[in-house]
Design a protein around this motif. Structure first.
Motif, PDB file in Angstrom:
ATOM      1  N   THR A 156       4.266   5.616  -5.656  1.00  0.00           N
ATOM      2  CA  THR A 156       4.483   5.891  -6.967  1.00  0.00           C
ATOM      3  C   THR A 156       3.008   6.675  -7.188  1.00  0.00           C
ATOM      4  N   SER A 157       1.969   6.679  -7.351  1.00  0.00           N
ATOM      5  CA  SER A 157       0.774   7.652  -7.549  1.00  0.00           C
ATOM      6  C   SER A 157       1.403   9.221  -7.530  1.00  0.00           C
ATOM      7  N   SER A 173       2.749   2.254  -3.332  1.00  0.00           N
ATOM      8  CA  SER A 173       1.691   2.108  -4.308  1.00  0.00           C
ATOM      9  C   SER A 173       0.679   3.419  -4.498  1.00  0.00           C
ATOM     10  N   SER A 223       1.084  -0.901   0.370  1.00  0.00           N
ATOM     11  CA  SER A 223      -0.223   0.341  -0.017  1.00  0.00           C
ATOM     12  C   SER A 223       0.791   1.466  -0.288  1.00  0.00           C
ATOM     13  N   LEU A 243      -2.495   5.989 -10.975  1.00  0.00           N
ATOM     14  CA  LEU A 243      -3.054   4.646 -10.451  1.00  0.00           C
ATOM     15  C   LEU A 243      -4.463   5.469  -9.449  1.00  0.00           C
ATOM     16  N   PRO A 266      -5.979   3.935  -6.775  1.00  0.00           N
ATOM     17  CA  PRO A 266      -6.096   2.840  -5.257  1.00  0.00           C
ATOM     18  C   PRO A 266      -7.566   2.678  -4.492  1.00  0.00           C
ATOM     19  N   SER A 277      -6.451  -5.586  -6.555  1.00  0.00           N
ATOM     20  CA  SER A 277      -6.357  -5.161  -6.834  1.00  0.00           C
ATOM     21  C   SER A 277      -4.761  -4.888  -6.032  1.00  0.00           C
ATOM     22  N   GLU A 278      -3.339  -5.295  -6.791  1.00  0.00           N
ATOM     23  CA  GLU A 278      -1.993  -4.767  -6.365  1.00  0.00           C
ATOM     24  C   GLU A 278      -1.929  -3.110  -5.336  1.00  0.00           C
ATOM     25  N   HIS A 279      -3.236  -2.193  -5.965  1.00  0.00           N
ATOM     26  CA  HIS A 279      -2.909  -1.282  -5.558  1.00  0.00           C
ATOM     27  C   HIS A 279      -4.356  -0.435  -4.229  1.00  0.00           C
TER      28      HIS A 279
END
Length: 192
Positions: free
Chosen positions: A77-78, A74, A71, A93, A95, A144-146
């Motif tokens: 990165t976003s 993610s 998390s 992305l 989330p 989702s991986e996000h």
């Protein structure tokens, strides 16, 4: 309350930190929310540290009750993508936040897997592996991986004493422990 934002002035050059392999050099660059020994209620904290050379470091802190490593990365990165592509938001992305509906908060939290099983005194040999298991891909349907939240659990493997020197058996038991963390297990935990 929102996000805690801190600024700090560092009386050194940023290369002093980059070139040093001591983790103690990085610690002051991360917001400290454990002032009195107990974690505060912040959900996220940011510290911007300004160095003499003009360099900056952005340190962040998210408590585990809010998010796990997947998390956190993610989110970061976003955030970086939004900062970098402020005019083009198409590939950013998005989330999701399913954790609290999947695993509602529970005041009673007993993490001891043997609490009711064993009543006698045991002699154990413990091997510790950092192999936390990501539940996102193990759910049906997979998340989702996000997906934001603390969606990792520790896998436990038990090997009886007569097999304690048998690495093949130990490896098999570790794999079985990880394999048990399937959708059926997740549904049982969600029920609690």
């Amino acid at each position: 309350m929102g996000v805690r934002y801190l600024e700090a002035k560092v009386d050194s050059m940023i290369m002093d930190v980059i070139e040093c392999h001591e983790t103690e050099m990085v610690d002051p660059l991360i917001p400290n929310l454990m002032g009195n020994g107990e974690e505060e209620d912040d959900i996220f904290a940011i510290q911007v540290s300004y160095f003499n050379c003009g360099g900056i470091a952005i340190g962040t802190y998210v408590p585990h009750k809010i998010a796990d490593e997947v998390s956190f990365f993610s989110f970061m990165t976003s955030w970086a993508a939004i900062s970098h592509q402020h005019d083009n938001m198409i590939n950013i992305l998005k989330p999701s936040f399913p954790s609290s509906s999947l695993f509602p908060p529970n005041e009673k939290h007993d993490c001891n897997p043997l609490s009711e099983v064993w009543k006698e005194t045991l002699v154990t040999r413990r091997f510790f592996f950092t192999q936390a298991v990501n539940l996102r891909s193990r759910m049906v349907p997979p998340l989702s991986e996000h997906a934001i939240g603390n969606l990792v659990v520790l896998a436990y493997a038990y090997c009886s004493y007569e097999y304690s020197n048998d690495l093949t058996m130990m490896r098999r038991k570790v794999r079985e422990g990880i394999r048990r963390l399937d959708d059926e297990y997740i549904r049982r935990v969600r029920g609690d």
